[in-house]
Design an enzyme around this catalytic site. Structure first.
Site, PDB file in Angstrom:
ATOM      1  N   HIS A  51       0.797  -1.235   0.000  1.00 19.50           N
ATOM      2  CA  HIS A  51       0.000   0.000   0.000  1.00 19.50           C
ATOM      3  C   HIS A  51       0.837   1.298   0.000  1.00 19.50           C
ATOM      4  O   HIS A  51       0.777   2.109  -0.924  1.00 19.50           O
ATOM      5  CB  HIS A  51      -0.888   0.037   1.253  1.00 19.50           C
ATOM      6  CG  HIS A  51      -1.712  -1.180   1.475  1.00 19.50           C
ATOM      7  ND1 HIS A  51      -2.873  -1.433   0.799  1.00 19.50           N
ATOM      8  CD2 HIS A  51      -1.562  -2.221   2.339  1.00 19.50           C
ATOM      9  CE1 HIS A  51      -3.399  -2.570   1.222  1.00 19.50           C
ATOM     10  NE2 HIS A  51      -2.633  -3.068   2.159  1.00 19.50           N
TER      11      HIS A  51
HETATM   12  C1  BDR Z   1      -3.050   0.580   5.371  1.00 20.29           C
HETATM   13  O1  BDR Z   1      -3.223   0.042   6.671  1.00 20.29           O
HETATM   14  C2  BDR Z   1      -1.993  -0.355   7.218  1.00 20.29           C
HETATM   15  O2  BDR Z   1      -2.103  -1.629   7.746  1.00 20.29           O
HETATM   16  C3  BDR Z   1      -0.973  -0.254   6.110  1.00 20.29           C
HETATM   17  O3  BDR Z   1       0.264   0.187   6.652  1.00 20.29           O
HETATM   18  C4  BDR Z   1      -1.563   0.753   5.163  1.00 20.29           C
HETATM   19  O4  BDR Z   1      -1.199   2.068   5.501  1.00 20.29           O
HETATM   20  C5  BDR Z   1      -3.731  -0.315   4.363  1.00 20.29           C
HETATM   21  O5  BDR Z   1      -5.082  -0.420   4.643  1.00 20.29           O
END
Ligand code: BDR
Ligand code: CA
Length: 313
Positions: free
Chosen positions: A243
Protein backbone atom coordinates in the site's frame (compact mmCIF):
# COMPACT_ATOMS: atom_id res chain seq x y z
CA UNK A 1 18.70 19.18 -10.41
CA UNK A 2 15.37 21.00 -9.95
CA UNK A 3 14.42 21.99 -6.39
CA UNK A 4 13.84 18.97 -4.22
CA UNK A 5 10.23 18.38 -3.11
CA UNK A 6 9.93 19.03 0.61
CA UNK A 7 7.95 16.32 2.37
CA UNK A 8 6.83 15.28 5.83
CA UNK A 9 6.05 11.56 6.13
CA UNK A 10 3.36 10.84 8.71
CA UNK A 11 3.41 7.13 9.41
CA UNK A 12 2.61 4.07 11.57
CA UNK A 13 5.29 1.53 10.56
CA UNK A 14 4.24 -1.16 9.53
CA UNK A 15 6.28 -3.02 6.90
CA UNK A 16 4.68 -1.21 3.95
CA UNK A 17 5.25 2.14 5.68
CA UNK A 18 8.87 1.07 6.11
CA UNK A 19 9.27 0.36 2.39
CA UNK A 20 7.69 3.75 1.64
CA UNK A 21 10.27 5.40 3.89
CA UNK A 22 13.10 3.49 2.19
CA UNK A 23 11.83 4.58 -1.22
CA UNK A 24 11.88 8.21 -0.05
CA UNK A 25 15.37 7.84 1.42
CA UNK A 26 16.65 6.38 -1.85
CA UNK A 27 15.24 9.28 -3.89
CA UNK A 28 17.31 12.47 -4.19
CA UNK A 29 14.32 14.36 -5.64
CA UNK A 30 12.82 14.41 -2.14
CA UNK A 31 13.86 16.36 0.94
CA UNK A 32 12.47 14.68 4.05
CA UNK A 33 11.88 17.48 6.55
CA UNK A 34 10.80 15.04 9.23
CA UNK A 35 9.03 11.80 9.98
CA UNK A 36 6.04 12.01 12.29
CA UNK A 37 4.76 8.84 13.93
CA UNK A 38 1.14 8.16 14.79
CA UNK A 39 -0.66 5.30 16.54
CA UNK A 40 -2.11 2.88 14.00
CA UNK A 41 -0.84 -0.53 12.97
CA UNK A 42 0.64 -0.81 16.48
CA UNK A 43 0.71 1.64 19.43
CA UNK A 44 2.71 4.89 19.18
CA UNK A 45 5.61 3.62 21.34
CA UNK A 46 6.29 1.01 18.65
CA UNK A 47 5.55 3.11 15.55
CA UNK A 48 7.99 5.84 16.57
CA UNK A 49 10.62 3.24 17.42
CA UNK A 50 10.05 1.40 14.13
CA UNK A 51 10.41 4.69 12.24
CA UNK A 52 13.82 5.18 13.87
CA UNK A 53 14.84 1.60 13.07
CA UNK A 54 14.11 2.24 9.39
CA UNK A 55 16.05 5.52 9.37
CA UNK A 56 19.05 3.63 10.70
CA UNK A 57 18.56 0.76 8.26
CA UNK A 58 18.64 3.34 5.45
CA UNK A 59 21.83 4.84 6.88
CA UNK A 60 20.02 8.11 7.69
CA UNK A 61 20.24 8.44 11.49
CA UNK A 62 20.27 12.24 11.18
CA UNK A 63 16.59 12.20 10.16
CA UNK A 64 14.24 13.91 12.61
CA UNK A 65 11.59 11.54 13.98
CA UNK A 66 8.75 12.90 16.13
CA UNK A 67 6.02 11.15 18.11
CA UNK A 68 2.47 12.40 17.69
CA UNK A 69 -0.99 11.26 18.65
CA UNK A 70 -1.27 8.34 20.99
CA UNK A 71 -4.88 7.61 19.99
CA UNK A 72 -7.60 8.65 17.52
CA UNK A 73 -9.56 11.88 18.06
CA UNK A 74 -12.82 10.32 19.22
CA UNK A 75 -12.95 6.56 18.78
CA UNK A 76 -11.13 3.85 20.69
CA UNK A 77 -7.74 2.77 19.29
CA UNK A 78 -7.69 -0.08 16.78
CA UNK A 79 -4.44 -1.78 15.73
CA UNK A 80 -3.44 -4.48 13.23
CA UNK A 81 -0.96 -6.86 14.88
CA UNK A 82 -2.59 -9.73 12.99
CA UNK A 83 -1.17 -8.23 9.78
CA UNK A 84 2.09 -6.63 10.91
CA UNK A 85 3.07 -8.86 13.86
CA UNK A 86 3.52 -7.96 17.51
CA UNK A 87 6.27 -5.40 16.87
CA UNK A 88 4.56 -3.89 13.82
CA UNK A 89 7.72 -4.69 11.87
CA UNK A 90 7.96 -8.48 12.19
CA UNK A 91 10.10 -10.30 9.62
CA UNK A 92 13.65 -8.93 9.67
CA UNK A 93 15.88 -8.89 12.70
CA UNK A 94 16.57 -5.17 13.04
CA UNK A 95 18.62 -3.79 15.96
CA UNK A 96 17.14 -1.43 18.55
CA UNK A 97 17.66 2.12 17.29
CA UNK A 98 20.31 4.31 18.88
CA UNK A 99 19.23 7.61 17.31
CA UNK A 100 17.08 9.76 19.58
CA UNK A 101 13.43 10.58 19.22
CA UNK A 102 12.93 14.37 18.91
CA UNK A 103 11.45 15.97 22.00
CA UNK A 104 9.02 18.17 20.10
CA UNK A 105 5.45 16.90 19.68
CA UNK A 106 4.86 15.81 16.07
CA UNK A 107 1.79 18.02 15.72
CA UNK A 108 3.78 21.12 16.73
CA UNK A 109 6.55 20.15 14.30
CA UNK A 110 4.05 19.88 11.44
CA UNK A 111 2.54 23.29 12.25
CA UNK A 112 5.88 25.04 12.78
CA UNK A 113 7.38 23.59 9.61
CA UNK A 114 4.48 24.53 7.37
CA UNK A 115 4.30 28.03 8.84
CA UNK A 116 8.03 28.64 8.44
CA UNK A 117 8.73 27.01 5.04
CA UNK A 118 7.92 28.97 1.89
CA UNK A 119 4.19 29.14 1.04
CA UNK A 120 2.96 26.15 -0.97
CA UNK A 121 6.14 24.12 -0.81
CA UNK A 122 5.50 21.37 1.76
CA UNK A 123 3.79 18.10 0.80
CA UNK A 124 2.33 15.92 3.54
CA UNK A 125 2.52 12.16 3.02
CA UNK A 126 0.18 10.41 5.48
CA UNK A 127 0.61 6.63 5.52
CA UNK A 128 -1.51 5.90 8.58
CA UNK A 129 -4.59 7.23 10.39
CA UNK A 130 -4.97 10.99 9.85
CA UNK A 131 -4.94 11.97 13.53
CA UNK A 132 -1.71 14.03 13.49
CA UNK A 133 -2.77 15.93 10.38
CA UNK A 134 -6.20 16.71 11.81
CA UNK A 135 -4.69 17.87 15.10
CA UNK A 136 -2.30 20.17 13.21
CA UNK A 137 -5.24 21.67 11.29
CA UNK A 138 -7.11 22.24 14.53
CA UNK A 139 -4.09 23.81 16.20
CA UNK A 140 -3.31 26.19 13.32
CA UNK A 141 -5.98 26.38 10.61
CA UNK A 142 -3.72 28.74 8.60
CA UNK A 143 -1.59 25.75 7.56
CA UNK A 144 -4.36 24.56 5.20
CA UNK A 145 -3.63 27.25 2.61
CA UNK A 146 0.14 26.90 2.94
CA UNK A 147 0.37 23.14 2.28
CA UNK A 148 1.26 22.26 -1.30
CA UNK A 149 -0.70 19.00 -1.28
CA UNK A 150 -1.51 15.92 0.73
CA UNK A 151 -0.73 12.59 -0.94
CA UNK A 152 -2.18 9.85 1.24
CA UNK A 153 -2.83 6.14 1.37
CA UNK A 154 -6.35 5.44 2.51
CA UNK A 155 -9.87 4.46 1.59
CA UNK A 156 -11.30 2.27 -1.10
CA UNK A 157 -14.37 2.26 -3.25
CA UNK A 158 -14.69 -0.38 -5.95
CA UNK A 159 -12.60 -2.76 -3.83
CA UNK A 160 -14.62 -2.07 -0.68
CA UNK A 161 -12.80 -2.12 2.65
CA UNK A 162 -10.14 -4.27 4.29
CA UNK A 163 -11.11 -4.02 7.97
CA UNK A 164 -14.86 -3.94 7.44
CA UNK A 165 -16.75 -4.56 4.20
CA UNK A 166 -16.94 -0.78 3.82
CA UNK A 167 -13.81 0.71 5.37
CA UNK A 168 -10.06 0.71 4.82
CA UNK A 169 -7.85 0.61 7.94
CA UNK A 170 -6.31 4.13 7.92
CA UNK A 171 -9.67 5.85 7.52
CA UNK A 172 -11.54 3.41 9.79
CA UNK A 173 -9.17 4.00 12.71
CA UNK A 174 -9.82 7.75 12.80
CA UNK A 175 -12.80 8.68 10.61
CA UNK A 176 -13.31 12.03 12.37
CA UNK A 177 -9.72 13.02 11.54
CA UNK A 178 -10.18 11.89 7.92
CA UNK A 179 -13.42 13.87 7.67
CA UNK A 180 -11.64 17.02 8.81
CA UNK A 181 -8.78 16.51 6.36
CA UNK A 182 -11.06 15.84 3.37
CA UNK A 183 -13.07 18.98 4.18
CA UNK A 184 -9.94 21.14 4.64
CA UNK A 185 -9.69 22.45 1.07
CA UNK A 186 -6.08 21.21 0.82
CA UNK A 187 -5.39 19.55 -2.57
CA UNK A 188 -5.51 15.80 -1.91
CA UNK A 189 -4.21 12.86 -3.94
CA UNK A 190 -5.65 9.61 -2.67
CA UNK A 191 -4.19 6.11 -3.09
CA UNK A 192 -7.08 3.80 -2.19
CA UNK A 193 -7.23 0.01 -2.04
CA UNK A 194 -8.40 0.14 -5.67
CA UNK A 195 -4.80 1.01 -6.56
CA UNK A 196 -2.84 -0.81 -3.88
CA UNK A 197 -4.61 -4.14 -4.45
CA UNK A 198 -3.02 -4.08 -7.92
CA UNK A 199 0.51 -3.67 -6.49
CA UNK A 200 1.16 -7.24 -5.33
CA UNK A 201 4.39 -8.40 -3.71
CA UNK A 202 4.65 -11.50 -5.94
CA UNK A 203 7.44 -13.96 -5.09
CA UNK A 204 9.36 -12.95 -8.24
CA UNK A 205 9.30 -9.30 -7.10
CA UNK A 206 10.39 -10.05 -3.54
CA UNK A 207 13.27 -12.03 -5.01
CA UNK A 208 14.49 -8.89 -6.80
CA UNK A 209 14.86 -7.09 -3.46
CA UNK A 210 16.79 -10.05 -2.05
CA UNK A 211 19.01 -10.16 -5.12
CA UNK A 212 20.19 -6.63 -4.36
CA UNK A 213 22.42 -8.44 -1.85
CA UNK A 214 22.37 -5.49 0.57
CA UNK A 215 21.09 -5.09 4.15
CA UNK A 216 18.22 -2.97 2.86
CA UNK A 217 17.39 -5.49 0.14
CA UNK A 218 17.39 -8.45 2.54
CA UNK A 219 15.43 -6.61 5.25
CA UNK A 220 12.86 -5.53 2.67
CA UNK A 221 12.45 -9.09 1.39
CA UNK A 222 12.09 -10.34 4.99
CA UNK A 223 9.52 -7.65 5.78
CA UNK A 224 7.47 -8.37 2.67
CA UNK A 225 7.56 -12.13 3.16
CA UNK A 226 6.07 -11.68 6.63
CA UNK A 227 3.62 -8.92 5.71
CA UNK A 228 2.12 -10.65 2.66
CA UNK A 229 1.14 -13.81 4.55
CA UNK A 230 -2.03 -12.33 6.05
CA UNK A 231 -3.34 -11.01 2.75
CA UNK A 232 -2.31 -14.06 0.74
CA UNK A 233 -4.47 -16.15 3.07
CA UNK A 234 -7.29 -13.64 2.82
CA UNK A 235 -7.30 -13.03 -0.92
CA UNK A 236 -5.68 -16.23 -2.19
CA UNK A 237 -3.18 -14.17 -4.22
CA UNK A 238 0.53 -14.49 -5.03
CA UNK A 239 1.77 -11.70 -2.74
CA UNK A 240 -0.05 -9.04 -0.78
CA UNK A 241 -0.84 -5.40 -1.62
CA UNK A 242 2.05 -3.01 -1.08
CA UNK A 243 0.00 0.00 0.00
CA UNK A 244 2.04 2.88 1.37
CA UNK A 245 4.95 3.09 -1.11
CA UNK A 246 2.37 4.14 -3.75
CA UNK A 247 2.31 7.56 -2.05
CA UNK A 248 6.04 8.16 -2.45
CA UNK A 249 6.09 6.62 -5.94
CA UNK A 250 3.47 9.17 -7.01
CA UNK A 251 5.78 12.03 -6.02
CA UNK A 252 8.58 10.53 -8.09
CA UNK A 253 6.65 9.23 -11.11
CA UNK A 254 3.04 10.41 -11.18
CA UNK A 255 2.68 8.88 -14.65
CA UNK A 256 2.59 5.43 -13.01
CA UNK A 257 -0.91 6.24 -11.72
CA UNK A 258 -4.22 7.29 -13.21
CA UNK A 259 -7.49 8.36 -11.69
CA UNK A 260 -9.94 11.26 -11.61
CA UNK A 261 -10.96 14.26 -9.55
CA UNK A 262 -13.96 13.42 -7.38
CA UNK A 263 -15.79 14.39 -4.27
CA UNK A 264 -14.80 12.16 -1.37
CA UNK A 265 -16.89 12.18 1.80
CA UNK A 266 -16.16 10.19 4.95
CA UNK A 267 -18.80 8.22 6.81
CA UNK A 268 -18.75 9.15 10.50
CA UNK A 269 -22.38 8.44 11.45
CA UNK A 270 -23.24 4.81 10.84
CA UNK A 271 -21.50 2.00 12.74
CA UNK A 272 -22.18 -0.36 9.83
CA UNK A 273 -20.22 1.70 7.31
CA UNK A 274 -18.02 3.76 9.69
CA UNK A 275 -14.92 5.13 7.93
CA UNK A 276 -16.19 4.40 4.42
CA UNK A 277 -14.81 6.74 1.76
CA UNK A 278 -17.87 7.64 -0.29
CA UNK A 279 -16.36 8.54 -3.65
CA UNK A 280 -18.56 10.26 -6.20
CA UNK A 281 -16.75 8.58 -9.11
CA UNK A 282 -19.62 9.10 -11.56
CA UNK A 283 -20.30 12.70 -10.52
CA UNK A 284 -23.87 12.02 -9.47
CA UNK A 285 -23.88 14.71 -6.77
CA UNK A 286 -23.09 18.40 -6.98
CA UNK A 287 -20.61 18.06 -4.13
CA UNK A 288 -17.34 19.82 -4.94
CA UNK A 289 -14.36 17.78 -6.14
CA UNK A 290 -11.91 17.60 -3.26
CA UNK A 291 -9.47 14.83 -4.23
CA UNK A 292 -7.66 13.25 -7.13
CA UNK A 293 -8.65 9.63 -6.58
CA UNK A 294 -6.30 7.12 -8.16
CA UNK A 295 -7.66 3.93 -9.65
CA UNK A 296 -4.90 2.32 -11.73
CA UNK A 297 -1.19 1.71 -11.45
CA UNK A 298 1.56 0.52 -13.76
CA UNK A 299 2.57 -2.14 -11.23
CA UNK A 300 5.63 -3.37 -13.09
CA UNK A 301 6.91 0.21 -13.37
CA UNK A 302 6.18 0.71 -9.67
CA UNK A 303 8.23 -2.33 -8.60
CA UNK A 304 11.05 -1.43 -11.01
CA UNK A 305 11.21 2.01 -9.37
CA UNK A 306 11.28 0.45 -5.90
CA UNK A 307 14.08 -1.99 -6.70
CA UNK A 308 16.14 0.71 -8.39
CA UNK A 309 15.76 3.23 -5.55
CA UNK A 310 16.20 0.76 -2.69
CA UNK A 311 19.28 -0.45 -4.54
CA UNK A 312 20.86 2.97 -3.96
CA UNK A 313 20.77 2.58 -0.17
C1 BDR B 1 -3.05 0.58 5.37
O1 BDR B 1 -3.22 0.04 6.67
C2 BDR B 1 -1.99 -0.36 7.22
O2 BDR B 1 -2.10 -1.63 7.75
C3 BDR B 1 -0.97 -0.25 6.11
O3 BDR B 1 0.26 0.19 6.65
C4 BDR B 1 -1.56 0.75 5.16
O4 BDR B 1 -1.20 2.07 5.50
C5 BDR B 1 -3.73 -0.31 4.36
O5 BDR B 1 -5.08 -0.42 4.64
CA1 CA C 1 0.55 2.53 7.14
Amino acid sequence: MADRQKIIIDTDPGQDDAVAMLLAFGSPELEILGITAVAGNVPLKLTEKNARKICELAGKPETKVFAGAIRPLVRDPVSAEEVHGKTGLDGPDLPEPTMKLQEQYAVDFIVETIMSEKFGTVTLCPLGPLTNIALALIREPKIAKRIRQIVLMGGGFFEGGNVTPAAEFNIFVDPQAADLVFRSGIPIVMMPLDVTHKALTKASRVEKFRKLGTRVGNATADMLEFFELFDERKYGSDGGPLHDPCVIAYLLKPELFSGRECNVAIETGSELTMGMTVIDWWGVTKRPKNALVMHDIDHDGFFDLLVERLGRL
